[in-house]
Every structure is written in structure tokens, then in C-alpha cells.
Design a protein around this motif. Structure first.
Motif, PDB file in Angstrom:
ATOM      1  N   ASN A 195       0.826  -1.205   0.000  1.00  0.00           N
ATOM      2  CA  ASN A 195       0.000   0.000   0.000  1.00  0.00           C
ATOM      3  C   ASN A 195       0.863   1.259   0.000  1.00  0.00           C
ATOM      4  OD1 ASN A 195      -2.318  -1.531   0.053  1.00  0.00           O
ATOM      5  ND2 ASN A 195      -2.540  -1.442   2.271  1.00  0.00           N
ATOM      6  N   ASN A 196       0.256   2.380  -0.441  1.00  0.00           N
ATOM      7  CA  ASN A 196       0.951   3.665  -0.350  1.00  0.00           C
ATOM      8  C   ASN A 196       1.390   3.895   1.094  1.00  0.00           C
ATOM      9  OD1 ASN A 196       0.625   4.279  -3.006  1.00  0.00           O
ATOM     10  ND2 ASN A 196      -0.949   5.826  -2.725  1.00  0.00           N
TER      11      ASN A 196
ATOM     12  N   HIS B 122       2.676  -0.039 -10.284  1.00  0.00           N
ATOM     13  CA  HIS B 122       1.259  -0.388 -10.204  1.00  0.00           C
ATOM     14  C   HIS B 122       0.745  -0.846 -11.565  1.00  0.00           C
ATOM     15  CE1 HIS B 122       1.207   3.798 -11.639  1.00  0.00           C
ATOM     16  NE2 HIS B 122       0.164   3.389 -12.328  1.00  0.00           N
TER      17      HIS B 122
ATOM     18  N   LYS C  59      -9.354   8.902  -2.554  1.00  0.00           N
ATOM     19  CA  LYS C  59     -10.449   8.609  -1.619  1.00  0.00           C
ATOM     20  C   LYS C  59     -11.116   9.893  -1.140  1.00  0.00           C
ATOM     21  CE  LYS C  59      -8.022   4.465  -0.048  1.00  0.00           C
ATOM     22  NZ  LYS C  59      -7.190   3.891   1.029  1.00  0.00           N
TER      23      LYS C  59
ATOM     24  N   LEU D 293      -1.180   5.945  -7.820  1.00  0.00           N
ATOM     25  CA  LEU D 293      -1.962   5.075  -6.952  1.00  0.00           C
ATOM     26  C   LEU D 293      -1.222   3.771  -6.673  1.00  0.00           C
ATOM     27  CD1 LEU D 293      -5.574   5.370  -8.434  1.00  0.00           C
ATOM     28  CD2 LEU D 293      -4.499   6.748  -6.654  1.00  0.00           C
ATOM     29  N   ASP D 294      -1.399   3.260  -5.445  1.00  0.00           N
ATOM     30  CA  ASP D 294      -0.931   1.911  -5.187  1.00  0.00           C
ATOM     31  C   ASP D 294      -1.963   0.935  -5.758  1.00  0.00           C
ATOM     32  OD1 ASP D 294      -3.054   1.737  -3.373  1.00  0.00           O
ATOM     33  OD2 ASP D 294      -1.795   2.274  -1.675  1.00  0.00           O
TER      34      ASP D 294
ATOM     35  N   GLY E 126      -3.316   7.712  -3.354  1.00  0.00           N
ATOM     36  CA  GLY E 126      -4.503   6.943  -2.984  1.00  0.00           C
ATOM     37  C   GLY E 126      -5.394   7.683  -2.001  1.00  0.00           C
ATOM     38  N   GLU E 127      -4.796   8.380  -1.056  1.00  0.00           N
ATOM     39  CA  GLU E 127      -5.580   9.148  -0.082  1.00  0.00           C
ATOM     40  C   GLU E 127      -6.301  10.315  -0.760  1.00  0.00           C
ATOM     41  OE1 GLU E 127      -2.999   8.461   4.030  1.00  0.00           O
ATOM     42  OE2 GLU E 127      -2.285   9.888   2.521  1.00  0.00           O
TER      43      GLU E 127
ATOM     44  N   SER F 196      -1.063  10.906   0.179  1.00  0.00           N
ATOM     45  CA  SER F 196      -0.596  10.082  -0.932  1.00  0.00           C
ATOM     46  C   SER F 196      -1.608  10.149  -2.065  1.00  0.00           C
ATOM     47  CB  SER F 196      -0.435   8.628  -0.468  1.00  0.00           C
ATOM     48  OG  SER F 196      -1.720   8.066  -0.185  1.00  0.00           O
TER      49      SER F 196
ATOM     50  N   THR G 291      -4.288   6.960 -12.663  1.00  0.00           N
ATOM     51  CA  THR G 291      -3.707   5.812 -11.972  1.00  0.00           C
ATOM     52  C   THR G 291      -2.231   5.974 -11.649  1.00  0.00           C
ATOM     53  OG1 THR G 291      -3.078   4.654 -14.010  1.00  0.00           O
ATOM     54  CG2 THR G 291      -5.330   4.337 -13.235  1.00  0.00           C
TER      55      THR G 291
ATOM     56  N   SER H 180      -5.502   1.051  -4.113  1.00  0.00           N
ATOM     57  CA  SER H 180      -6.257   2.235  -4.513  1.00  0.00           C
ATOM     58  C   SER H 180      -6.686   2.147  -5.973  1.00  0.00           C
ATOM     59  CB  SER H 180      -5.414   3.496  -4.293  1.00  0.00           C
ATOM     60  OG  SER H 180      -5.050   3.637  -2.931  1.00  0.00           O
ATOM     61  N   LEU H 181      -5.834   1.552  -6.815  1.00  0.00           N
ATOM     62  CA  LEU H 181      -6.176   1.369  -8.217  1.00  0.00           C
ATOM     63  C   LEU H 181      -7.391   0.457  -8.354  1.00  0.00           C
ATOM     64  CD1 LEU H 181      -5.651   1.649 -11.229  1.00  0.00           C
ATOM     65  CD2 LEU H 181      -3.863  -0.084 -11.031  1.00  0.00           C
TER      66      LEU H 181
END
Length: 532
Positions: free
Chosen positions: A37-38, A195, A464, A489-490, A460-461, A458, A486, A493-494
């Protein structure tokens, strides 16, 4: 030609462990992916292996000097291409010798590498950057060109150990194919953070990093996902079994308590009839109480143990679950024309951008990919569709429709705000504070992140948070516009983004070189841009 990592740990300056006591090895010819993960520390670990960062504990042992391609290349902007590739000294020496300066210093610098120019030309040709000059500074290059310069060094140096950190982030489709081909043919020890699932599936080993361990899977990304799915199903089965045992233990505890109550009541009613001496009756009562208390302690200990196990398993299950984001469309009727372009073109002052003007329509329900090489004007086209740029030729009709644009930096997020301030600013539904906090939790943004500034999040955060802002606003988009969303993104998250876009019922307009992402979101139309 190998990488060995022994009991490696890295501690942040504030004393917090990023990861601790991890060990693994990669031998010649082994191609390994590093996933997690990120924030798990993948890029940090790669920098340590490359020798650019010292570990807090442990050691790394390499049989040869590694060739390292970092994720971020801005720190090299003031360097020329020849300096970045480490060939400037050899080239100067070669040219001096050819011009008649046969000094020992020049021969030492050249080190018998008489074919250096031929290898550079071949490498630049392979990565399609023949138009670049070695005297250029990196700051004059696009993101994709910078990455390809570093990748060119792989063919120039022929290193035994290769470390790549998100190498496909800025590459167009043709350049990605060139990288996939290089990886397929490589006989080096290879460690890759990425990723890009197409790339990951060309690697024969997967290393999963988290704070406490690194797990090795003897297969590519699809194999890794299948193994993780099996673990997830096993965890679910274990969770159901533990819940069943806990319910049984709780019922047993209730039965024991009821039996004890009945025995005590029966004992009290029988004492006068039995005529036992008070001291004897007292001893019997104490023994009964001790026996009941001992049984209760055993039951309580069993309940505590089962509850602790259950809590741990539930935590593991939550970590395995993919966040579900429901993108609500506006309900616009299908096939409504949202964008109508006729003979469209643009210019940055050096002639027209496209040799053939663009004519296309975007209708409600379409899923369209904008294709083209680096520099073909894909982001420019999105700028015109969103009204930020005006065409210099042709006609462009944009319907009165709502859109949500997510780019690779998630610029919809205001960096100077905190996470909670960002959500509150988009609260078009006027939800009370406790509901905003509930939605943040549902979008996997826990309370310890609410006061964090958005510029520290990050990729991904940010993704979200962007979807959380959409959930609290009144914006039900007709069209979702994705510009390389993308890249930062980790993999977890992807997967969240892919599921959200796949379930979206409105129109989708996407720029992406990620073939798996394009396939998974159901693209059915294409706008192809060709360069002058």
C-alpha cells in the motif's frame, strides 16, 4: 549478480518505524515486483537497496553496482542528458583523442570504451528519443522523455542489477511496450516497484511489503492476487468459525451461570432439611462457590481469548476488503449529446497541434479513451472539453452537463486545506459534522488523518478524499473525466478506482496508458490523436 537484504529496518526521524526486520534475496535472472500500500515504504526500500539512503538497522549486500531509475526526476533538471547518463567524461575523452589529444588522462577516462557513441545512439533509437541532444538539460524534457533517458542507460551500461521505481508512470503505449520487451528479454537481477499490472505480470516473483514483514510469492501479479484471494476466503471462513465458537462459548457461560444459580437456590432450600452443622454447611457452600467460580474463570478466559482472536481476524479481513465507492449518475437519458466537435484544432503559437482536425461526439453512456503518444495533445483536448482552453479552429459544442475531472495529481483537492476542511467545503448537502466524519471513515480516511494537510496525502488518499467530497456534495456527474488518474496510486487504490468507474452509469472520458485499467472499465470508443 544478486541482491541480499538482511534484517533491514528504517525509522523515521520522529522514531516511528516505516518497516522493520525484513529480509529477502534476488538472484541473477530473477525478476521481482515490490508491492504494498501507499506509505508502506516501497520507494524508501528501493533507495536503500540502491545505496542512496542508509538503513536504520540491518544491511544490504549487492554483488555489483545497481542501476537505479527513481520515480521522481525533478532533482536532475539542471543536469544535461550526458551528465545524467554518466557518459560526459567518456565522450569528451573520445572526442579529444579523435582530435589528436592522445594524453594518458583521456585514455584513462575512455577506459577502452570505443563504442560508447554507438551504444548511446542504439539506446536512444530503442526508446524513441533520437530527437534529443546529449547537451540538453533535463528541465527541457517532458516527464515521459525524462524517464526514457534514464531507461536508455540500461542499454548503455548493461548493468547486472536493475532497480526501477514506477518506470511506466509517464510512458506512452509504445514506450511501455518497449519496456515490457526489455524486461522479457532481461537476464539481470531485477527489482521493480510499479502499479502497472501488465508489467507486474512479466515478473516472476512478487514481494509484498508492510510495516512488520515482507512476504514472498513465487509468481507474477495474477498469481499473487489469486493467493491473496485464497487467504481472504480462508480469513472469512476463520472469521465465521470464530464467531460460531464465540456464540457457543457465550451460551455455555450463560448455561453455567444458570446452573450455578439453580444449585445455590437448591442448596439453600435443602440445608434446613439435612440438619447439617453450620460449620459443615459453610464448608460445603465454600467448596461449591469455589468450584463455580473456577468454572466461571475458565469460561471467562475462554471468552476473552476468543474475543481477542476475533478482533484480530476482523482487522485482517478489513485490511483485505476493497473500499466500495458508489458513483451516482445524474440520471441523464442515454445517447444525449454532451460534446460535439467539428474540425477542431489548437495551437500553442507554433502551428496547429494536430495535422488532421478532430471531429467527434461524446454521448451520454459513452466510455471513450483519448489515445496518442507523449506530447500529442491529450490533456489539451480535455482542457477544451472542460472549457479551460478555447480552440483556434473548428466548432465545439459543450452541453449544460455536470462533470467530475480527476487528473494524476487530483488537483480537485486544495492542498492548503486540511482533510476535514476539504470535505466541509464541499458539503453541498449540508450534512452535520458527525455524518461528515462517518463518511470520511467509510472512505478509509480515519480520524488521525482529518487534521492532516492535503498536500501531505498520498495519491490513494487524495483519490479517496476526492470521492468523499463528491459524496457530500450535490454533484451527481453526467461525465467522469480521467487524465492519467492511476499514475500515483498503489494497487489497492487502483482497484478501488477501477471498481468505482466500472460501476458508474454515466459517460467516461479517459486518458490512460494502463491497458488493464482501460480493459476493466469497459472502454468502447476511441479518439486517436496524431502529431504533426
Amino acid at each position: 549478480m544478486s541482491i541480499t537484504v538482511k534484517s533491514l529496518s528504517y525509522i523515521h526521524p520522529d522514531g516511528e518505524f516505516l518497516f522493520r526486520n525484513i529480509s529477502f534475496s534476488i538472484v541473477k535472472g530473477q525478476k521481482a515486483a515490490l508491492v504494498g500500500n501507499n506509505g508502506a515504504g516501497k520507494s524508501t526500500l528501493l533507495r536503500i537497496v540502491a545505496g542512496h539512503l542508509a538503513p536504520s538497522e540491518g544491511e544490504r549486500i549487492l554483488s555489483a553496482k545497481p542501476y537505479y531509475v527513481p520515480q521522481h526526476l525533478g532533482q536532475y533538471d539542471e543536469y544535461t542528458l550526458s551528465q545524467v547518463l554518466g557518459v560526459d567524461g567518456k565522450l569528451r575523452a573520445l572526442h579529444d583523442i579523435l582530435d589528436g589529444d592522445a594524453s594518458p588522462v583521456n585514455f584513462d577516462r575512455l577506459n577502452d570504451d570505443w563504442e560508447i557513441e554507438e551504444r548511446i545512439n542504439a539506446a536512444f533509437s530503442y526508446w524513441n528519443i533520437r530527437h534529443l541532444e546529449l547537451s540538453q538539460r533535463m528541465q527541457s524534457l517532458s516527464g515521459g522523455e525524462k524517464t526514457k533517458v534514464f531507461l536508455a542507460g540500461l542499454r548503455i551500461d548493461s548493468p547486472d542489477i536493475i532497480l526501477l521505481d514506477e518506470p511506466t508512470n509517464h510512458l506512452d503505449t509504445d514506450s511501455r511496450e518497449a519496456l515490457y520487451d526489455f524486461v522479457r528479454k532481461s537476464q539481470n537481477a531485477l527489482l521493480v516497484v510499479s502499479h502497472d499490472r501488465t508489467l507486474l505480470n512479466r515478473l516472476d516473483t512478487t514481494l509484498e511489503l508492510d510495516q512488520h514483514s515482507i512476504a514472498t510469492y513465487g509468481g507474477n501479479y495474477d498469481f499473487f492476487r489469486a493467493q491473496k484471494e485464497e487467504k481472504s476466503l480462508a480469513l472469512q471462513a476463520q472469521l465465521h468459525e470464530k464467531e460460531k465458537r464465540l456464540r457457543q462459548a457465550q451460551q455455555k457461560a450463560r448455561d453455567v451461570a444458570e446452573q450455578r444459580r439453580k444449585q445455590e437456590a437448591r442448596g439453600k432450600s435443602q440445608q434446613p432439611k439435612m440438619g447439617l452443622a453450620r460449620i459443615v454447611a459453610g464448608n460445603l457452600k465454600r467448596k461449591a462457590e469455589q468450584s463455580s467460580a473456577g468454572l466461571k474463570d475458565v469460561q471467562d478466559e475462554k471468552l476473552d481469548s476468543l474475543s481477542a482472536d476475533l478482533m484480530q481476524i476482523r482487522q485482517h479481513v478489513r485490511e483485505q476488503q476493497v473500499l466500495k465507492i458508489d458513483l451516482q449518475p445524474s440520471g441523464l437519458h442515454r445517447d444525449k449529446i454532451l460534446v460535439d466537435a467539428g474540425a477542431l484544432n489548437f495551437s500553442y503559437g507554433k502551428g496547429l497541434l494536430w495535422p488532421s482536425p478532430l471531429t467527434f461526439q461524446i454521448r451520454s453512456g459513452d466510455r471513450i479513451r483519448i489515445e496518442g503518444a507523449n506530447g500529442a495533445g491529450k490533456t489539451t483536448l480535455i482542457g477544451m472539453i472542460t472549457g479551460k482552453l478555447q480552440p483556434v479552429a473548428g466548432e465545439l459544442f459543450i452541453a449544460d452537463a455536470r462533470s467530475l475531472c480527476l487528473d494524476q495529481e487530483y488537483t480537485v483537492i486544495e492542498r492548503q486545506l486540511s482533510v476535514f476542511e476539504q470535505v466541509r467545503k464541499h458539503n453541498g448537502r449540508h450534512l452535520p459534522e458527525h455524518e461528515l466524519k462517518t463518511l470520511l471513515h467509510r472512505h478509509q480516511l480515519p480520524c488521525d488523518a482529518w487534521n492532516r494537510m492535503c498536500d501531505r496525502l498520498s495519491g490513494g488518499e487524495k483519490m479517496k478524499l476526492a470521492f468523499c467530497c463528491l459524496a457530500v456534495s450535490n454533484n451527481r456527474p453526467d461525465m467522469l473525466i480521467l487524465d492519467e488518474p492511476t499514475n500515483n496510486l498503489d494497487l489497492a487504490s487502483l482497484e478501488i478506482l477501477t471498481e468505482a468507474v466500472r460501476g458508474f452509469e454515466g459517460s467516461v472520458l479517459v486518458i490512460s496508458h494502463d491497458a488493464c485499467f482501460i480493459r476493466d472499465i469497459g472502454v468502447n470508443k476511441h479518439i486517436v490523436l496524431k502529431q504533426v
